[in-house]
Write an enzyme that holds these catalytic residues in place. Structure first.
Site, short mmCIF file in Angstrom:
data_model
loop_
_atom_site.label_atom_id
_atom_site.label_comp_id
_atom_site.label_asym_id
_atom_site.label_seq_id
_atom_site.Cartn_x
_atom_site.Cartn_y
_atom_site.Cartn_z
CE LYS A 59 -4.40 -1.47 0.55
NZ LYS A 59 -5.55 -1.05 -0.25
CB THR A 81 -7.60 7.63 3.56
OG1 THR A 81 -8.18 6.66 2.68
CG2 THR A 81 -6.87 6.91 4.69
CB SER A 84 -10.13 -1.47 8.48
OG SER A 84 -9.88 -2.27 7.35
#
EC number: 5.1.1.18
Length: 331
Positions: A59, A81, A84
């Site tokens: 990511k 953003t 989780s």
């Protein structure tokens, strides 16, 4: 490339631009092999270890590209953003590198190790309820109050381009790869990988790996439209998102198949990564190995010619308490 008369959200040129932009900041992750796993699978496997990426997951590539693409005025107000997990930490780290604020809406119940990463990287945590509607509502409020720029976890062209650099590196490291197996959730990683890989090597196969308790991508491919599940239930907490309108066209057109895995198969693959590869991989990251070893993949005549397979180990942020519980329950 065209999809419904419109270009995809990313292409090989935007992915190469992302590669140059983020190169000073990201790790060029290693590719590991294992004769034992080759023997068990009957194929040559090449593990792209994004679990060793900064922030512990792929990511960071997309988040870094998105943050570095902001102009000075946008950057000054920071980024936001709702996530989780790994995107939350990645965006916090990318913002920290640029010296700008990061506002992260985190649903209650998110894995503690991932929330700890957000805090460690200097992100400001704002809690929401666990539902997507609550996440979006709280994020909208944060955007209004701060003027920050929303960096979506996957439905963002800059993010997709950044994730595509995984494939640029992998095909540079191992030229003979004929198939890449990628975890699928919101579709940012597999979209970037598919766009890059099929541009470089049009014959390559791109296969998605998805948990049975969150098999919206497989259902979407079968229906020819985005299917959103009302409830998901899987140990792979990073694979519960639904496809977005930017990722779906790429998944629809360029992903060759979706292999669906039971949680017990994912847990077994996590254990093999730990015991054989000596690499700690979270459930979402281990699902590619689970796919290669699954009966549905091994017995499918369509994939008998997949000899040299790249497996993206997408992340390594494991909650050790949950991991021990999972290993116990899978015995």
């Amino acid at each position: 490339m065209e999809a419904d008369g419109q270009k995809y959200a990313a292409d090989i040129s935007s992915i190469k631009e992302a590669h140059e932009r983020i190169k000073p900041y990201v790790h060029k992750t290693p590719v590991l092999t294992s004769e034992s796993l080759n023997s068990i699978s009957g194929r040559s496997l090449f593990f792209k270890c994004e679990c060793f990426q900064k922030g512990g997951a792929f990511k960071f590539r997309g988040a870094c590209n998105a943050v570095l693409s902001l102009d000075a005025e946008q950057a000054a107000k920071g980024v936001a953003t709702h996530s989780s997990g790994n995107h939350a930490a990645a965006l916090s780290l990318a913002a920290k590198i640029q010296g700008i604020p990061a506002y992260i809406v985190v649903p209650k119940g998110a894995p503690k190790c991932k929330v700890d990463n957000v805090i460690r990287y200097g992100g400001t945590v704002i809690w929401s309820e666990s539902t997507m509607s609550s996440r979006e509502k709280v994020a909208s409020k944060v955007l209004q109050e701060t003027g920050s720029v929303l960096i979506h976890p996957y439905n963002n062209g800059r993010v997709i381009s950044g994730q595509g650099t995984v494939a640029l590196e992998l095909l540079e490291q191992i030229q003979e790869i004929d198939t890449i197996i990628v975890p699928i959730s919101g579709g940012g990683l597999i979209s970037g990988v598919a766009l890059a890989a099929k541009s470089i090597k049009p014959s390559i196969r791109i296969i998605a790996a998805e948990p049975k308790g969150a098999d919206d991508a497989a259902q979407s491919k079968a229906a020819g439209r985005i299917i959103t599940l009302p409830v998901t239930n899987t140990i792979a907490d990073g694979l519960r998102a639904s496809l977005g309108d930017l990722t779906w066209p790429v998944v629809r057109d360029l992903v060759d198949d979706v292999v669906i895995l039971e949680d017990v198969e994912i847990i077994k693959a996590m254990r093999m990564c730990l015991e054989i590869l000596k690499v700690s991989v979270e459930p979402s990251g281990a699902i590619g190995l689970a796919a290669v070893l699954s009966e549905s993949f091994r017995s499918n005549p369509s994939w008998k010619d997949c000899k040299n397979i790249g497996v993206v180990l997408s992340g390594g942020n494991v909650d050790l308490g949950s991991l021990c519980d999972s290993f116990q329950s899978s015995k």
